[in-house]
Design an enzyme around this catalytic site. Structure first.
Site, mmCIF file in Angstrom:
data_model
loop_
_atom_site.group_PDB
_atom_site.id
_atom_site.type_symbol
_atom_site.label_atom_id
_atom_site.label_comp_id
_atom_site.label_asym_id
_atom_site.label_seq_id
_atom_site.Cartn_x
_atom_site.Cartn_y
_atom_site.Cartn_z
ATOM 1 N N GLU A 140 0.781 -1.245 0.000
ATOM 2 C CA GLU A 140 0.000 0.000 0.000
ATOM 3 C C GLU A 140 0.812 1.294 0.000
ATOM 4 O O GLU A 140 0.516 2.217 0.765
ATOM 5 C CB GLU A 140 -0.962 0.001 1.205
ATOM 6 C CG GLU A 140 -1.859 -1.215 1.255
ATOM 7 C CD GLU A 140 -2.817 -1.218 2.442
ATOM 8 O OE1 GLU A 140 -2.666 -0.400 3.356
ATOM 9 O OE2 GLU A 140 -3.730 -2.067 2.450
ATOM 10 N N GLU A 247 -6.648 -10.680 -1.065
ATOM 11 C CA GLU A 247 -7.469 -10.418 0.130
ATOM 12 C C GLU A 247 -8.945 -10.326 -0.255
ATOM 13 O O GLU A 247 -9.662 -9.413 0.173
ATOM 14 C CB GLU A 247 -7.024 -9.116 0.810
ATOM 15 C CG GLU A 247 -5.538 -9.084 1.143
ATOM 16 C CD GLU A 247 -5.089 -7.846 1.934
ATOM 17 O OE1 GLU A 247 -5.948 -7.115 2.445
ATOM 18 O OE2 GLU A 247 -3.869 -7.631 2.024
HETATM 19 C C1 GLA Z 1 -5.042 -4.335 4.328
HETATM 20 C C2 GLA Z 1 -3.898 -5.227 4.760
HETATM 21 C C3 GLA Z 1 -4.399 -6.450 5.426
HETATM 22 C C4 GLA Z 1 -5.501 -6.161 6.408
HETATM 23 C C5 GLA Z 1 -6.597 -5.422 5.717
HETATM 24 C C6 GLA Z 1 -7.727 -5.213 6.673
HETATM 25 O O1 GLA Z 1 -5.652 -4.797 3.198
HETATM 26 O O2 GLA Z 1 -3.066 -5.609 3.702
HETATM 27 O O3 GLA Z 1 -3.327 -7.040 6.115
HETATM 28 O O4 GLA Z 1 -5.029 -5.407 7.487
HETATM 29 O O5 GLA Z 1 -6.053 -4.200 5.272
HETATM 30 O O6 GLA Z 1 -8.048 -6.386 7.341
#
Ligand code: GLA
Length: 339
Positions: A140, A247
């Protein structure tokens, strides 16, 4: 039609169904490896630690490493013949404050922060060498606001943009076999996507060892559009990178929707969600040559970080298994398709 039997709980399981396509993963923690153990074993062939491999968990104080939870997750993967994705080495969140402070309590200098970053990566990647086949090395760093490229953070502010390349080099040195990912959210938004591509391209031009793009995939019933997801996959793959959805969850609420009080999803939400899962997985299957894994950010609706985010205490139902670990209609739509 697909090979799974409707009257059994998905029989051979989702990962087996997808063996010619990509791995099917789930994020886990020390609670869910117990409470969701059978479900995980049946349907998933890869796991990611939801939090237990993050900087604040592994090195809460300088030089004081706490690997117990992460080790248990790695052991769970081994015990069940699952792959393990490492997550995550360098991030602006869930990183303890000491990392960015000097001995005098002032902001750490460049050399000190760089050596801490390298030391942490070396120690962590080294510990799971041969067990974690992949790492989210940098998480990020792209800014969401359109006129800014890189997100302001202590990493960037102290080290300058080169910390990104250095993190990848260091991870590669610690485990030359590991597949190294850049990982981000809003990854299908055209403006952010192009900024991510700009970063990845600049890394590739400098021969930085980056091998994959992790599209987080925190999506909802209405967005991003299939066209945006497709263009993002193609854009990242065009750089010669493998792509993973790292994710995935499909929230039943739009991000701006702050409604509360629902105790179960409405029939309309369930219907829309199963259509959405169907369409998304049809698209992902088209890209099986570049997509190596699709990891859900959880496994079943009894546990999801979305129960508290962005509306505290609000329940959400983002997965293909329900709160009792039974397959939802979304499950059948992604497990059972016309070839
Ligand atoms: C981001 C992170 C994850 C997690 C999500 C929220 O996407 O990469 O590790 O913390 O936020 O659960």
């Amino acid at each position: 039609m697909g090979t799974v039997e409707r009257n059994e709980t998905g029989a051979a399981g989702l990962a087996a169904r997808y063996q010619d396509y990509f791995d099917i993963g789930a994020a886990v923690n020390l609670t869910t490896i117990k409470s969701q153990r059978d479900l995980l074993a049946q349907h998933y062939n890869s796991i990611t630690a939801e939090n237990d491999m993050k900087f604040e968990r592994l090195q809460p104080e300088e030089g004081h490493y706490t690997f117990e939870a992460a080790d248990r997750i790695a052991a769970f993967a081994e015990e069940h013949g699952m792959k393990l994705r490492g997550h995550t080495l360098v991030w602006h969140n869930q990183t303890p404050e000491w990392v960015f402070k000097g001995k005098d309590g002032q902001t750490a200098g460049r050399e000190l922060l760089l050596s801490r970053m390298k030391f942490h990566i070396d120690r962590v990647v080294g510990r799971y060498k041969g067990r974690a086949y992949a790492w989210d090395v940098v998480n990020e760093v792209i800014e969401d606001k359109s006129d800014i490229w890189l997100r302001s953070s202590p990493w960037l502010d102290i080290l300058g943009e080169d910390f990104i390349a250095e993190a990848f080099r260091c991870a590669h040195e610690a485990d030359p076999e590991a597949v190294l990912f850049y990982n981000d959210y809003n990854e299908s938004d055209p403006v952010k996507r192009d900024k991510i591509i700009r970063l990845l391209r600049s890394l590739k031009e400098k021969d930085v060892p980056v091998h994959g793009m992790g599209m987080q995939g925190h999506w909802n019933l209405n967005g991003p559009s299939l066209e945006e997801i497709r263009a993002a996959i193609e854009g990242y793959a065009s750089l010669g990178l493998q792509v993973q959805i790292t994710e995935l969850d499909i929230s039943v609420f739009d991000f701006e929707d702050r409604r509360t009080g629902l105790v179960r999803p409405t029939a309309e939400m369930e219907e829309k969600q199963s259509e959405r899962y169907d369409a998304v997985f049809r698209l992902l299957r088209e890209y099986k040559d570049v997509i190596t894994a699709v990891t859900f950010w959880g496994a079943a609706d009894d546990y999801t970080w979305l129960n508290d985010f962005p509306v505290r205490g609000r329940k959400n139902w983002p997965f293909v298994f329900d709160e009792k670990h039974e397959p939802k209609s979304s499950f059948w739509r992604i497990a059972d398709w016309e070839e």
